[in-house]
Design a protein around this motif. Sequence first.
Motif, PDB file in Angstrom:
ATOM      1  N   GLY A  43       0.838  -1.204   0.000  1.00 16.11           N
ATOM      2  CA  GLY A  43       0.000   0.000   0.000  1.00 16.11           C
ATOM      3  C   GLY A  43       0.865   1.243   0.000  1.00 16.11           C
ATOM      4  O   GLY A  43       1.909   1.267   0.628  1.00 16.11           O
ATOM      5  N   LYS A  44       0.440   2.247  -0.720  1.00 14.74           N
ATOM      6  CA  LYS A  44       1.217   3.489  -0.781  1.00 14.74           C
ATOM      7  C   LYS A  44       0.885   4.352   0.427  1.00 14.74           C
ATOM      8  O   LYS A  44      -0.231   4.348   0.903  1.00 14.74           O
ATOM      9  N   SER A  45       1.907   5.096   0.850  1.00 12.52           N
ATOM     10  CA  SER A  45       1.671   6.042   1.939  1.00 12.52           C
ATOM     11  C   SER A  45       0.917   7.232   1.380  1.00 12.52           C
ATOM     12  O   SER A  45       1.066   7.601   0.215  1.00 12.52           O
ATOM     13  N   GLY A  46       0.130   7.825   2.214  1.00 15.28           N
ATOM     14  CA  GLY A  46      -0.589   9.027   1.786  1.00 15.28           C
ATOM     15  C   GLY A  46       0.382  10.170   1.579  1.00 15.28           C
ATOM     16  O   GLY A  46       1.425  10.235   2.222  1.00 15.28           O
TER      17      GLY A  46
END
Length: 108
Positions: A43-46
């Motif tokens: 998952g990508k970091s915000g």
Amino acid sequence: MKRLIFCVALFSVLTVGCDYRGRDGVAGPAGADGRSGVSGADGKSGAAGSDGTAGPQGADGKSGADGATGQRGANGAAGANGAAGANGAAGAEGATGAEGAQGRPAGR
């Protein structure tokens, strides 16, 4: 459900007494290796929040307007002429002179 029980029972009866150890035949080809499942993507970091912008600078206060110049005062009115002096009172009439004394008779 009844059909399933019937099929299992029939298969069991038919396989009783069968010898599974028949002659050794040629080995079959090896089965293909099962593939591993693909790993899930991380998952990508915000994204980081942007900094708030600084507020605009306040406008400079205006100087007060200069006051209006005062009007020049009016010239004073001319003074009134002095009243004429009163005429002097008339002089009193002189008193009547006293009568002279009677002279002496002559030759006496």
